[in-house]
Write a protein that holds these residues in place. Structure first.
Motif, short mmCIF file in Angstrom:
data_model
loop_
_atom_site.label_atom_id
_atom_site.label_comp_id
_atom_site.label_asym_id
_atom_site.label_seq_id
_atom_site.Cartn_x
_atom_site.Cartn_y
_atom_site.Cartn_z
N THR A 1 0.84 -1.20 0.00
CA THR A 1 0.00 0.00 0.00
C THR A 1 0.87 1.24 0.00
O THR A 1 1.77 1.37 0.83
N VAL A 2 0.62 2.14 -0.94
CA VAL A 2 1.39 3.37 -1.05
C VAL A 2 0.45 4.56 -0.84
O VAL A 2 -0.55 4.70 -1.55
N GLN A 3 0.77 5.37 0.14
CA GLN A 3 0.02 6.61 0.38
C GLN A 3 0.77 7.75 -0.30
O GLN A 3 1.96 7.94 -0.03
N ILE A 4 0.08 8.49 -1.14
CA ILE A 4 0.71 9.54 -1.93
C ILE A 4 0.07 10.88 -1.59
O ILE A 4 -1.15 11.03 -1.62
N GLU A 5 0.91 11.85 -1.27
CA GLU A 5 0.46 13.23 -1.04
C GLU A 5 1.28 14.13 -1.95
O GLU A 5 2.51 14.05 -1.97
N ALA A 6 0.60 14.97 -2.73
CA ALA A 6 1.30 15.78 -3.72
C ALA A 6 1.06 17.27 -3.50
O ALA A 6 -0.05 17.69 -3.18
N HIS A 7 2.11 18.05 -3.67
CA HIS A 7 2.08 19.50 -3.59
C HIS A 7 3.09 20.04 -4.59
O HIS A 7 3.83 19.29 -5.22
N GLY A 8 3.18 21.36 -4.72
CA GLY A 8 4.29 21.94 -5.45
C GLY A 8 5.60 21.54 -4.78
O GLY A 8 5.68 21.41 -3.56
N SER A 9 6.65 21.33 -5.58
CA SER A 9 7.90 20.80 -5.04
C SER A 9 8.53 21.69 -3.98
O SER A 9 9.11 21.20 -3.00
N ALA A 10 8.47 23.01 -4.17
CA ALA A 10 9.03 23.91 -3.16
C ALA A 10 8.27 23.79 -1.85
O ALA A 10 8.86 23.86 -0.76
N GLU A 11 6.96 23.57 -1.96
CA GLU A 11 6.14 23.36 -0.77
C GLU A 11 6.48 22.02 -0.12
O GLU A 11 6.56 21.91 1.11
N VAL A 12 6.67 20.98 -0.93
CA VAL A 12 7.10 19.68 -0.41
C VAL A 12 8.38 19.82 0.40
O VAL A 12 8.50 19.34 1.53
N ALA A 13 9.36 20.51 -0.20
CA ALA A 13 10.65 20.69 0.47
C ALA A 13 10.50 21.46 1.77
O ALA A 13 11.12 21.12 2.79
#
Length: 264
Positions: A22-34
């Motif tokens: 099971t993979v949980q994926i959360e996505a945002h803009g990369s600068a926000e991720v960082a």
């Protein structure tokens, strides 16, 4: 996984079905991720960004893998009047209907993700490339154009915009038409790295970003066997090509001291 917004659909519908855990994926803009990770707000097992310079700052992993490239395109909806004007203008004149205000175009926030600042850098390079009397970076952008990266292309469906400055894969995976930009301004060709580097954007943190080849990077922060298995599929899987990314023959490329179980 905490990942760049432009990877979201690819990971959800390409990577997730190809692994047995099971993979949980959360996505945002990369600068926000960082920023989320650097400030301790998020603690993912795997982090993937659309600009490997974010691994220099604010993230500082011991190693990372570059696993795919992309290009900036002008995606458009051919079923709108504005979209059709872009189609008619083509790769040599796409900026003209934008300057006239005839096209509702979307982009992402340059302070939150690389696509946002690459849109501005592309417009800066385009001014020079096309030799326009008008500074395209000054004349075309406005704050009302900005949408979250994960929702940008979906604005076509609700009629909010005619077009978007987007990554190629975002248009491909949703089946929309797009204008391929010249290699000199689309950040896809290593031979134009010096040209790309003439464009800059300063993030709110004070970090100055220089234009460069688009390269997606990923690292793992927990070397559990299941995490390693997902990571290897993530950076080597055939699904990347299927969803519109470009994977050069010499990818993945590793920087730093990657563990043997990842590189072998």
């Amino acid at each position: 996984m905490l990942a760049a917004g432009s990877l979201n659909n690819t990971l959800e519908n390409g990577l997730r079905p190809s692994v047995d855990v099971t993979v949980q994926i959360e996505a945002h803009g990369s600068a926000e991720v960082a920023r989320h990770i650097a400030e301790g707000q998020k603690n993912p097992d795997i982090v993937s960004v659309a600009d490997v310079t974010l691994f220099d700052s604010p993230l500082h992993p011991d190693w990372f893998a570059e696993f795919a490239t992309n290009s900036i395109v002008i995606a458009y909806n051919p079923n709108t009047e504005g979209g059709q004007q872009l189609a008619d203008a083509g790769a040599e004149n796409w900026y003209q209907p934008l300057l006239r205000g005839d096209v509702a175009i979307g982009r992402t926030d340059p302070d939150l993700d690389p696509l946002g600042y690459r849109a501005l850098l592309m417009l800066e390079l385009a001014t020079e490339y096309y030799g326009t009397d008008t500074d395209l970076r000054e004349a075309i952008p406005s704050r009302k154009q900005i949408y979250p990266e994960t929702q940008l292309i979906s604005q076509f469906e609700i009629g909010a915009i005619d077009a978007a400055i987007a990554y190629r894969n975002m248009a491909v995976e949703r089946g929309y038409e797009y204008i391929d930009l010249p290699a000199e301004i689309d950040f896809s060709d290593p031979s134009y790295s010096d040209t790309y580097a003439t464009s800059t954007y300063e993030l709110p943190s004070g970090k100055v970003i220089r234009g460069g080849l688009i390269s997606y990077g990923s690292t793992i922060r927990d070397q559990l066997p299941s995490v390693v298995d997902v990571f290897i599929e993530h950076i080597t899987g055939e699904y990347l090509n299927e969803f519109g990314f470009v994977v050069p023959d010499d990818y993945p490329q590793f920087t730093g001291n990657a563990p043997d179980e990842v590189t072998n």
